[in-house]
Design a protein around this motif. Structure first.
Motif, short mmCIF file in Angstrom:
data_model
loop_
_atom_site.label_atom_id
_atom_site.label_comp_id
_atom_site.label_asym_id
_atom_site.label_seq_id
_atom_site.Cartn_x
_atom_site.Cartn_y
_atom_site.Cartn_z
N PHE A 14 13.15 27.16 17.27
CA PHE A 14 14.42 26.80 17.91
C PHE A 14 14.72 27.66 19.14
O PHE A 14 15.71 27.43 19.82
CB PHE A 14 15.57 26.84 16.90
N ALA A 15 13.86 28.59 19.43
CA ALA A 15 13.97 29.36 20.68
C ALA A 15 13.08 28.75 21.75
O ALA A 15 13.39 28.83 22.94
CB ALA A 15 13.58 30.82 20.45
N CYS A 16 11.97 28.18 21.34
CA CYS A 16 10.92 27.75 22.29
C CYS A 16 10.68 26.24 22.23
O CYS A 16 9.62 25.79 21.78
CB CYS A 16 9.62 28.49 21.98
N GLY A 17 11.64 25.49 22.67
CA GLY A 17 11.40 24.06 22.81
C GLY A 17 12.20 23.14 21.91
O GLY A 17 12.17 21.93 22.09
N ALA A 18 12.92 23.68 20.94
CA ALA A 18 13.75 22.83 20.08
C ALA A 18 15.19 23.34 20.03
O ALA A 18 15.97 22.95 19.17
CB ALA A 18 13.16 22.75 18.68
N CYS A 19 15.57 24.18 20.98
CA CYS A 19 16.93 24.72 21.02
C CYS A 19 17.97 23.61 21.14
O CYS A 19 19.06 23.69 20.57
CB CYS A 19 17.09 25.73 22.16
N HIS A 20 17.63 22.56 21.87
CA HIS A 20 18.55 21.44 22.07
C HIS A 20 18.82 20.68 20.76
O HIS A 20 19.91 20.17 20.55
CB HIS A 20 18.02 20.49 23.14
N ILE A 21 17.84 20.65 19.87
CA ILE A 21 18.01 19.97 18.59
C ILE A 21 18.98 20.78 17.72
O ILE A 21 19.87 20.23 17.08
CB ILE A 21 16.66 19.79 17.86
N LEU A 22 18.82 22.10 17.72
CA LEU A 22 19.74 22.97 16.97
C LEU A 22 21.15 22.86 17.55
O LEU A 22 22.13 22.79 16.80
CB LEU A 22 19.25 24.41 16.99
N TRP B 261 13.69 17.93 30.62
CA TRP B 261 12.89 16.91 29.93
C TRP B 261 12.84 17.32 28.47
O TRP B 261 12.01 18.14 28.07
CB TRP B 261 11.51 16.82 30.54
N LEU B 262 13.74 16.77 27.67
CA LEU B 262 13.87 17.16 26.27
C LEU B 262 13.18 16.17 25.36
O LEU B 262 13.25 14.97 25.57
CB LEU B 262 15.36 17.25 25.89
N PRO C 230 27.64 22.02 24.89
CA PRO C 230 26.28 22.42 25.26
C PRO C 230 26.19 22.90 26.70
O PRO C 230 26.84 22.35 27.60
CB PRO C 230 25.46 21.15 25.06
N LEU C 231 25.39 23.93 26.88
CA LEU C 231 25.18 24.52 28.20
C LEU C 231 23.69 24.78 28.38
O LEU C 231 23.05 25.41 27.55
CB LEU C 231 25.96 25.84 28.29
N TRP C 232 23.16 24.26 29.47
CA TRP C 232 21.74 24.43 29.81
C TRP C 232 21.59 25.63 30.72
O TRP C 232 22.22 25.72 31.77
CB TRP C 232 21.24 23.17 30.50
N ILE C 233 20.75 26.55 30.32
CA ILE C 233 20.36 27.68 31.16
C ILE C 233 19.11 27.22 31.90
O ILE C 233 18.02 27.16 31.33
CB ILE C 233 20.10 28.95 30.32
N LYS C 234 19.30 26.85 33.16
CA LYS C 234 18.23 26.27 33.97
C LYS C 234 17.68 27.34 34.91
O LYS C 234 18.35 27.75 35.86
CB LYS C 234 18.76 25.09 34.79
N PRO C 235 16.46 27.80 34.67
CA PRO C 235 15.87 28.82 35.54
C PRO C 235 15.77 28.33 36.99
O PRO C 235 15.58 27.14 37.24
CB PRO C 235 14.48 29.05 34.96
N SER C 236 15.88 29.26 37.90
CA SER C 236 15.72 28.95 39.32
C SER C 236 14.31 28.42 39.57
O SER C 236 13.38 28.69 38.80
CB SER C 236 15.97 30.18 40.18
N LYS C 237 14.16 27.70 40.66
CA LYS C 237 12.88 27.08 41.01
C LYS C 237 11.75 28.12 40.97
O LYS C 237 11.90 29.23 41.46
CB LYS C 237 12.98 26.48 42.41
N GLY C 238 10.65 27.75 40.34
CA GLY C 238 9.49 28.63 40.24
C GLY C 238 9.47 29.49 38.99
O GLY C 238 8.52 30.23 38.77
N PRO D 143 26.30 16.70 28.52
CA PRO D 143 26.92 15.89 27.47
C PRO D 143 26.08 15.98 26.20
O PRO D 143 24.85 16.11 26.26
CB PRO D 143 26.90 14.47 28.03
N MET D 144 26.73 15.89 25.07
CA MET D 144 26.04 16.03 23.78
C MET D 144 24.88 15.04 23.63
O MET D 144 23.81 15.40 23.13
CB MET D 144 27.05 15.85 22.65
N GLU D 145 25.07 13.80 24.06
CA GLU D 145 24.04 12.77 23.84
C GLU D 145 22.74 13.06 24.58
O GLU D 145 21.69 12.56 24.20
CB GLU D 145 24.57 11.37 24.18
N VAL D 146 22.79 13.87 25.61
CA VAL D 146 21.58 14.23 26.36
C VAL D 146 20.62 15.04 25.48
O VAL D 146 19.41 14.96 25.64
CB VAL D 146 21.96 15.01 27.64
N LEU D 147 21.17 15.77 24.53
CA LEU D 147 20.37 16.69 23.72
C LEU D 147 19.32 16.00 22.85
O LEU D 147 18.33 16.63 22.48
CB LEU D 147 21.28 17.55 22.84
#
Length: 148
Positions: free
Chosen positions: A24-32, A121-122, A47-55, A104-108
């Motif tokens: 749930f830390a590496c690729g399934a955090c959105h499911i949790l 891309w979840l 829900p809040l997405w931590i989106k790393p800067s480009k690169g 939005p919740m449904e995106v998760l």
């Protein structure tokens, strides 16, 4: 924050075999995050997405209410958690930074809806080796209910 060995995320068996905390830390955090919001719809968390800067890498999705956050760590101060994420990411990837993007919740739980966000891309719960939603719900039961 965890970093898994090369190839683990591409191998459904190895990925599913990860301990819950790493899974749930590496690729399934959105499911949790979705399981949390489904279990506690009136809690005020979002829900809040931590989106790393480009690169950079290190995407993560948490649920946040004011200065309280929930993810695979359990409950923590949002400012403390984000500081921890920034510090750890900068040890691995100097110069790492991120944007914070409400979702939005449904995106998760929708691959197609997640792809509407540049860089997101979840996987859907059933796109893992087994349905990840029951695993998330079981993991969630290990934690107390959200504080009022």
């Amino acid at each position: 924050m965890y970093v898994v060995a090369d190839g683990v995320k591409q191998d459904p068996v190895r990925r599913w075999s990860l301990p819950d905390r790493v899974f749930f830390a590496c690729g399934a955090c959105h499911i949790l995050a979705f399981a949390f919001l489904k279990a506690y719809p009136q809690s005020g968390f979002a829900p809040l997405w931590i989106k790393p800067s480009k690169g950079f890498t290190g995407n993560h999705i948490v649920v946040v209410r004011d200065d309280m956050a929930f993810d695979y760590h359990g409950f923590s101060s949002w400012s403390h958690l984000f500081g921890h994420i920034e510090a750890k990411a900068n040890r691995w990837w100097p110069g790492w930074s991120a944007q914070l993007i409400p979702l939005p919740m449904e995106v998760l739980i929708s691959e197609s809806k997640s792809r509407e966000y540049d860089g997101l891309w979840l996987r859907e719960p059933k796109q893992f080796l087994h349905d990840a939603m029951p695993r998330a719900e079981q993991c969630l039961r290990r934690f107390p209910r959200p504080p009022e």
